[in-house]
Design a protein around this motif. Structure first.
Motif, PDB file in Angstrom:
ATOM      1  N   SER A   1     -26.823 -61.697 -18.647  1.00 36.16           N
ATOM      2  CA  SER A   1     -26.270 -61.562 -19.993  1.00 36.16           C
ATOM      3  C   SER A   1     -26.594 -62.790 -20.834  1.00 36.16           C
ATOM      4  O   SER A   1     -26.609 -63.914 -20.328  1.00 36.16           O
ATOM      5  CB  SER A   1     -24.754 -61.351 -19.920  1.00 36.16           C
TER       6      SER A   1
ATOM      7  N   SER B   1     -24.473 -66.870 -21.689  1.00 37.82           N
ATOM      8  CA  SER B   1     -23.549 -67.004 -20.573  1.00 37.82           C
ATOM      9  C   SER B   1     -23.904 -68.204 -19.715  1.00 37.82           C
ATOM     10  O   SER B   1     -24.964 -68.818 -19.859  1.00 37.82           O
ATOM     11  CB  SER B   1     -23.601 -65.738 -19.703  1.00 37.82           C
TER      12      SER B   1
ATOM     13  N   TYR C   1     -32.633 -60.332 -20.848  1.00 38.58           N
ATOM     14  CA  TYR C   1     -31.232 -60.466 -21.235  1.00 38.58           C
ATOM     15  C   TYR C   1     -30.698 -59.157 -21.801  1.00 38.58           C
ATOM     16  O   TYR C   1     -31.335 -58.511 -22.637  1.00 38.58           O
ATOM     17  CB  TYR C   1     -31.080 -61.577 -22.281  1.00 38.58           C
TER      18      TYR C   1
ATOM     19  N   ALA D   1     -26.889 -57.396 -23.186  1.00 38.14           N
ATOM     20  CA  ALA D   1     -25.473 -57.576 -23.505  1.00 38.14           C
ATOM     21  C   ALA D   1     -24.599 -56.572 -22.760  1.00 38.14           C
ATOM     22  O   ALA D   1     -23.401 -56.784 -22.586  1.00 38.14           O
ATOM     23  CB  ALA D   1     -25.247 -57.436 -25.013  1.00 38.14           C
TER      24      ALA D   1
ATOM     25  N   THR E   1     -24.205 -53.967 -19.213  1.00 35.04           N
ATOM     26  CA  THR E   1     -24.678 -53.848 -17.836  1.00 35.04           C
ATOM     27  C   THR E   1     -25.407 -52.537 -17.560  1.00 35.04           C
ATOM     28  O   THR E   1     -26.167 -52.456 -16.594  1.00 35.04           O
ATOM     29  CB  THR E   1     -23.508 -53.972 -16.839  1.00 35.04           C
TER      30      THR E   1
END
Length: 332
Positions: free
Chosen positions: A205, A208, A233, A235, A237
């Motif tokens: 993510s 993070s 990356y 945002a 899952t």
């Protein structure tokens, strides 16, 4: 992105595993985005074995591990008189939707909020003889809400950090950390350092701790004479799980408890290990006596065995603590 622009080695799942993983991932996405009513072929509470490719079970465990918890009047007396008079603690948290937040929190088929965090806080409340007045905020607003008195307690898998401990107190109840979930078809079965990621496509993510770790360690592969890892990356899952299924992602770098839970429930995935650990706790206002009451209640649950039963229900016994403390020493 890799640091030198070269293309890392791509590894793909065998076709049978690819098809199964993709189908399972799609089911997971539908369940997470819906009301949690997707049918499953497994009985409630059944699980697979982490590291062995997981189980096809997506059912949420239903055993009651809270109703037998006994109140402790001595610990209840540690709460402020105002709390005891109204009989409740005001809790700030984020609202769980679907199953994507499990094992911490999610909603079952009836819309009820369930999860590890829910069971733990409800058990703590029973020890202290109070109820939770649950109020919802967002992850960035819960800690400020505790600071300004809107909430008595904050809970949202908050890791204790040096910066946070300067403005709020933590009463720990769990260990979480930074771990790796792999597609079952990749060659490695263990990740103990960032160089074990070399040559793989890794997802995490943005903004993070996980991104910070991967960025800081990006030069390690070249130093070891290996192909760099490539980082993507997301945002959400859902595309990461899909990527593990279709071969576009080899390894997911994320929170330990969530990845251990995924390894148990998502077919054709395997838990690869943890490289660091973070204590997680209830958040209270700085200097509030509520922190000690919460910490003592957690220790009561540990001593009585209720704590272990709660963790076992959610398949995360290895992330338990031997005792709760206030404001633990932290790495970050």
């Amino acid at each position: 992105m890799t640091t030198d622009g070269s293309r890392p080695v791509r590894r793909h799942l065998p076709r049978p595993a690819l098809a199964a993983a993709t189908a399972a991932a799609l089911l997971t996405v539908l369940t997470a985005c819906g009301s949690g009513t997707a049918a499953t072929s497994a009985a409630a509470g059944s699980t697979g074995s982490a590291g062995s490719g997981g189980s096809t079970a997506t059912a949420i465990p239903t055993q009651d591990v809270v109703s037998t918890v006994k109140a402790d009047p001595a610990l209840a007396a540690e709460l402020p008189q105002a709390v005891r008079s109204r009989g409740s603690l005001i809790l700030g948290t984020t609202q769980a939707v679907g199953t994507s937040g499990l094992p911490h929190a999610g909603t079952d088929a009836s819309g009820q909020t369930v999860g590890l965090d829910v069971d733990l806080r409800n058990a703590v409340a029973r020890v202290l003889g109070v109820d939770w007045d649950v109020q919802y905020g967002t992850f960035p607003t819960v800690i400020p809400g505790v600071q300004n008195g809107k909430f008595d307690v904050g809970q949202d898998n908050f890791g204790a950090t040096k910066e946070r401990e300067q403005v709020v107190d933590f009463a720990t109840y769990l260990n979480d950390g930074q771990s790796f979930l792999g597609a079952s078809g990749i060659k490695t079965d263990s990740v103990t350092s960032l160089t074990d990621l070399c040559g793989y496509n890794v997802a995490t993510s943005p903004g993070s701790t996980f991104q910070q770790i991967l960025t800081a360690g990006a030069s390690k592969c070249a130093a070891a004479g290996k192909s760099p890892y490539k980082v993507q990356y997301f945002a959400d899952t859902a595309p990461i799980i899909l990527g593990l299924g279709n071969g576009k992602i080899d390894i997911y770098f994320g929170p330990t408890l969530a990845l251990k839970y995924d390894a148990l429930h998502l077919p054709n995935t395997k838990y690869l290990g943890q490289i660091s650990s973070t204590p997680v706790g209830f958040v209270t206002a700085k200097g509030s006596p509520i922190a000690k009451a919460l910490s003592d209640a957690v220790n009561h649950l540990v001593a009585d065995g209720d704590y272990a039963r709660i963790l076992a229900k959610w398949g995360v016994a290895g992330s338990g603590i031997t005792g709760s403390v206030i404001n633990p020493s932290t790495t970050f």
